[in-house]
Design a protein around this motif. Structure first.
Motif, short mmCIF file in Angstrom:
data_model
loop_
_atom_site.label_atom_id
_atom_site.label_comp_id
_atom_site.label_asym_id
_atom_site.label_seq_id
_atom_site.Cartn_x
_atom_site.Cartn_y
_atom_site.Cartn_z
N LEU A 101 0.89 -1.34 0.10
CA LEU A 101 0.05 -0.19 -0.01
C LEU A 101 0.88 1.32 0.11
N LEU A 102 2.02 1.26 0.56
CA LEU A 102 2.97 2.30 0.80
C LEU A 102 3.50 2.57 -0.69
N GLU A 103 3.81 1.65 -1.37
CA GLU A 103 4.67 1.86 -2.60
C GLU A 103 3.45 2.25 -3.72
N ILE A 104 2.14 1.78 -3.56
CA ILE A 104 0.97 2.20 -4.46
C ILE A 104 1.00 3.80 -4.21
N ARG A 105 1.08 4.02 -2.91
CA ARG A 105 1.02 5.70 -2.54
C ARG A 105 2.09 6.38 -3.16
N ARG A 106 3.28 5.72 -2.95
CA ARG A 106 4.34 6.61 -3.55
C ARG A 106 4.43 6.81 -4.96
N LEU A 107 4.31 5.78 -5.59
CA LEU A 107 4.16 5.75 -7.03
C LEU A 107 2.78 6.65 -7.60
N ARG A 108 1.70 6.66 -6.84
CA ARG A 108 0.60 7.49 -7.27
C ARG A 108 1.17 8.96 -7.12
N VAL A 109 1.82 9.43 -6.18
CA VAL A 109 2.44 10.57 -5.84
C VAL A 109 3.56 11.15 -6.71
N VAL A 110 4.42 10.27 -6.89
CA VAL A 110 5.74 10.41 -7.80
C VAL A 110 5.44 10.25 -9.28
#
Length: 247
Positions: free
Chosen positions: A126-135
């Motif tokens: 979930l953290l990686e999905i959030r990071r890729l969504r933002v970046v």
């Protein structure tokens, strides 16, 4: 298809029937299949289609290695049998095959596709999905496959409770971040009904994936559930797909 700002978005996946029913929206979609159907191959096809339609995406491989995902993508994109791509030795792998692989690599480098297989734990995913969504502004996250996902320090009395928790968390993250999370799941025809029910409650859409055991490799995608109610034309997409040694 981009709707108005106060409405949901539907992402073009390259398959007409699924686009017609607008199944890939910012929510949880579960694609189920019996064993040995080729879920990893379908995941790479959807990833390629999404990226080619302007939808950046990430593939989480909980079952296959990143190397194998790359080989499957190459085989599917070039039409070269999977065993040839794995081996690279003549006479089966020719100079013409090599040129096609290099062209595939060049085109793949221009597409917004991310691949990771570093963890099977829900929270880092979930953290990686959030990071890729933002970046990187990803719009779709594909996860293969959901049964193998672990949940931090939490303990559950039954597997169905764990699966239900995972599905709820994935759906909540999809809605919060505005991404479509596509989770692939093995559901055997002979059983797994309790498991299917536990994940289906949180998924807006469930699609059952079936591949015919014939040389044509015809694939059927049956819409089992769609909360939008657009299920008047359930059934097969009627397309022929590339699997390993045959097309």
């Amino acid at each position: 298809v981009l709707a108005a700002a106060d409405q949901s978005m539907a992402f073009d996946c390259g398959f007409e029937l699924l686009n017609e029913h607008q199944v890939f929206c910012p929510t949880l979609v579960v694609i189920s299949a019996d064993k040995a159907q080729g879920k990893s191959a379908l995941m790479t096809a959807l990833s390629r289609n999404f990226a080619s339609k302007g939808h950046p995406n990430v593939m989480f491989s909980l079952e296959s290695s990143l190397h194998d995902i790359g080989l499957r993508y190459t085989s599917m994109d070039t039409g070269i049998p999977h065993s040839y791509v794995r081996d690279w030795r003549p006479p089966q792998f020719t100079d013409a095959h090599h040129e096609r692989v290099m062209e595939c690599q060049r085109i793949a480098g221009t597409r917004d596709i991310f691949v990771t297989g570093a963890t099977r734990v829900l929270e880092p995913i979930l953290l990686e999905i959030r990071r890729l969504r933002v970046v990187h502004k990803i719009q779709v996250a594909l996860i293969d496959y959901i049964q193998l996902m672990k949940v931090g320090a939490q303990r559950f009395d039954r597997d169905e409770l764990k699966h239900a928790h995972v599905a709820q968390e994935l759906n909540a993250a999809a809605v919060e971040l505005g991404v479509c999370i596509v989770a692939f799941s093995q559901i055997n025809k002979a059983g797994d009904l309790a498991y299917a029910d536990s994940i289906e409650k949180s998924a807006r859409v469930r699609i059952h994936f079936e591949r015919q055991k014939d040389p044509a490799c015809e694939v059927h995608l049956h819409i089992q559930k769609n909360n939008e109610g657009k299920t008047t034309r359930t059934g097969s997409t009627g397309f022929v797909f590339h699997f390993d040694e045959v097309t």
